[in-house]
Design a protein around this motif. Structure first.
Motif, PDB file in Angstrom:
ATOM      1  N   TYR A 115       0.804  -1.206   0.000  1.00  0.00           N
ATOM      2  CA  TYR A 115       0.000   0.000   0.000  1.00  0.00           C
ATOM      3  C   TYR A 115       0.850   1.275   0.000  1.00  0.00           C
ATOM      4  CZ  TYR A 115      -3.999  -2.958   1.362  1.00  0.00           C
ATOM      5  OH  TYR A 115      -4.980  -3.915   1.406  1.00  0.00           O
ATOM      6  N   GLY A 116       0.333   2.299  -0.659  1.00  0.00           N
ATOM      7  CA  GLY A 116       0.919   3.633  -0.569  1.00  0.00           C
ATOM      8  C   GLY A 116       2.390   3.675  -0.932  1.00  0.00           C
ATOM      9  N   MET A 117       3.223   3.958   0.053  1.00  0.00           N
ATOM     10  CA  MET A 117       4.657   4.073  -0.175  1.00  0.00           C
ATOM     11  C   MET A 117       5.255   2.760  -0.674  1.00  0.00           C
ATOM     12  SD  MET A 117       5.873   6.406   3.072  1.00  0.00           S
ATOM     13  CE  MET A 117       7.554   6.565   2.496  1.00  0.00           C
ATOM     14  N   ALA A 118       4.639   1.643  -0.323  1.00  0.00           N
ATOM     15  CA  ALA A 118       5.128   0.345  -0.797  1.00  0.00           C
ATOM     16  C   ALA A 118       4.960   0.223  -2.306  1.00  0.00           C
ATOM     17  CB  ALA A 118       4.400  -0.787  -0.085  1.00  0.00           C
ATOM     18  N   THR A 119       3.812   0.661  -2.818  1.00  0.00           N
ATOM     19  CA  THR A 119       3.610   0.677  -4.269  1.00  0.00           C
ATOM     20  C   THR A 119       4.583   1.651  -4.919  1.00  0.00           C
ATOM     21  OG1 THR A 119       1.285   0.002  -4.177  1.00  0.00           O
ATOM     22  CG2 THR A 119       1.971   1.262  -6.099  1.00  0.00           C
ATOM     23  N   THR A 120       4.787   2.808  -4.296  1.00  0.00           N
ATOM     24  CA  THR A 120       5.732   3.792  -4.824  1.00  0.00           C
ATOM     25  C   THR A 120       7.140   3.214  -4.891  1.00  0.00           C
ATOM     26  OG1 THR A 120       4.423   5.629  -3.969  1.00  0.00           O
ATOM     27  CG2 THR A 120       6.714   6.093  -4.477  1.00  0.00           C
ATOM     28  N   LEU A 121       7.552   2.519  -3.829  1.00  0.00           N
ATOM     29  CA  LEU A 121       8.873   1.888  -3.816  1.00  0.00           C
ATOM     30  C   LEU A 121       8.988   0.870  -4.944  1.00  0.00           C
ATOM     31  CD1 LEU A 121      11.613   1.267  -2.470  1.00  0.00           C
ATOM     32  CD2 LEU A 121      10.413  -0.375  -1.006  1.00  0.00           C
ATOM     33  N   ALA A 150       7.531  10.822  -6.649  1.00  0.00           N
ATOM     34  CA  ALA A 150       8.113  10.509  -7.973  1.00  0.00           C
ATOM     35  C   ALA A 150       7.581   9.225  -8.574  1.00  0.00           C
ATOM     36  CB  ALA A 150       9.644  10.482  -7.905  1.00  0.00           C
ATOM     37  N   GLY A 151       6.597   8.589  -7.951  1.00  0.00           N
ATOM     38  CA  GLY A 151       6.029   7.371  -8.523  1.00  0.00           C
ATOM     39  C   GLY A 151       5.359   7.604  -9.858  1.00  0.00           C
ATOM     40  N   LEU A 152       4.867   8.827 -10.061  1.00  0.00           N
ATOM     41  CA  LEU A 152       4.204   9.155 -11.328  1.00  0.00           C
ATOM     42  C   LEU A 152       5.158   9.026 -12.514  1.00  0.00           C
ATOM     43  CD1 LEU A 152       1.521  10.089 -12.553  1.00  0.00           C
ATOM     44  CD2 LEU A 152       2.303  12.450 -12.264  1.00  0.00           C
TER      45      LEU A 152
END
Length: 268
Positions: A115-121, A150-152
């Motif tokens: 979730y959240g930051m985990a998906t971003t990582l 910066a995940g985008l």
């Protein structure tokens, strides 16, 4: 170098980065985020590393940000987002995009909550292998915020904008299979770690110089100009063929498949 909530080990050229806060479902507090940014620097300097595999210890890859811990320490929250140059990166953005500049393939192994930051990582990795029980979510909207890590940068090159709008504006989790359909994960398999290790072995059999050049070419040219792509291809190809590993790869193909490579060229 020691890490507080991270296990780091290198085995046969494969660097394992293991989130290790299982009692909190590997939720990201300031210390774990700092560990991630620091280990990126360690890997970038180690020319013996050929592949990176990111995984999580325990029942879940990560439940995302430890919001209670972060909000309880405003100074740390400020440190994560602070940057003097608005066109540069802050700590939160390096957490994701920092993997892009590491000149070796990065594979993320995902299971359970992502979730959240985990998906971003995970979006910072070059390949993402998920177990069928994995759930992904971009959750900033849940906290009344917009994605700012910066995940985008990865999302915009993998999925359609309307799908991205749904995911980002609602913050709702999606299944591993739906993530595969959208292009957020590379594969969905019962044993993603075994899949990652098998891929790592394939990558270790290739020239480290060529692999670095391919990764950086793709990263810089995917959404860049054609002129830049053409120049990069030429310059990087020259850089590769003046090195020893290009000749070693030729020997491995024709005579000795086990001839070892030398260290990756220092300029990658």
């Amino acid at each position: 170098m020691s890490f507080k909530h991270l296990i780091y080990k290198v085995e046969d050229g494969i660097a394992h980065v293991i989130l290790n806060r299982p009692e909190k479902y590997n939720a990201f507090n300031f210390d774990l985020m700092s560990d991630i940014v620091r280990v990126q620097k360690v890997i970038r300097k180690d020319r013996n590393v050929r592949v990176v595999i990111i995984s999580g210890n325990g029942e879940h890859f990560s439940s995302g940000i430890d919001i209670k811990d972060m909000m309880g320490k405003p100074s740390q929250f400020f440190k994560i987002g602070w940057k003097l140059n608005p066109f540069g990166t802050n700590m939160a953005q390096r957490f994701c995009i920092g993997w892009h500049s590491i000149p070796v393939p990065v594979i993320c192994v995902m299971h359970g909550y992502c979730y959240g930051m985990a998906t971003t990582l995970a979006l910072g990795a070059d390949m993402r292998y998920a177990r069928p029980d994995a759930e992904l979510a971009i959750m900033e909207a849940k906290w009344g915020m917009l994605p700012d890590m910066a995940g985008l940068q990865t999302v915009r090159s993998t999925i359609r904008q309307d799908i991205a709008n749904e995911l980002i504006m609602t913050g709702e989790p999606i299944s591993a299979e739906k993530s595969l359909e959208y292009g957020l994960v590379t594969r969905v398999v019962e044993d993603p770690m075994a899949e990652a290790l098998a891929m790592a072995e394939k990558l270790r059999a290739k020239s480290p110089d060529a692999t670095a050049a391919i990764k950086l070419t793709n990263q810089k040219s995917w959404n860049g100009s054609t002129r830049g792509l053409l120049a990069r291809e030429t310059l990087y190809q020259i850089s590769v063929i003046i090195g020893k590993n290009w000749r070693i790869m030729d020997i491995r193909n024709r005579k000795d498949p086990d001839k070892p490579f030398v260290k990756r060229q220092w300029w990658w």
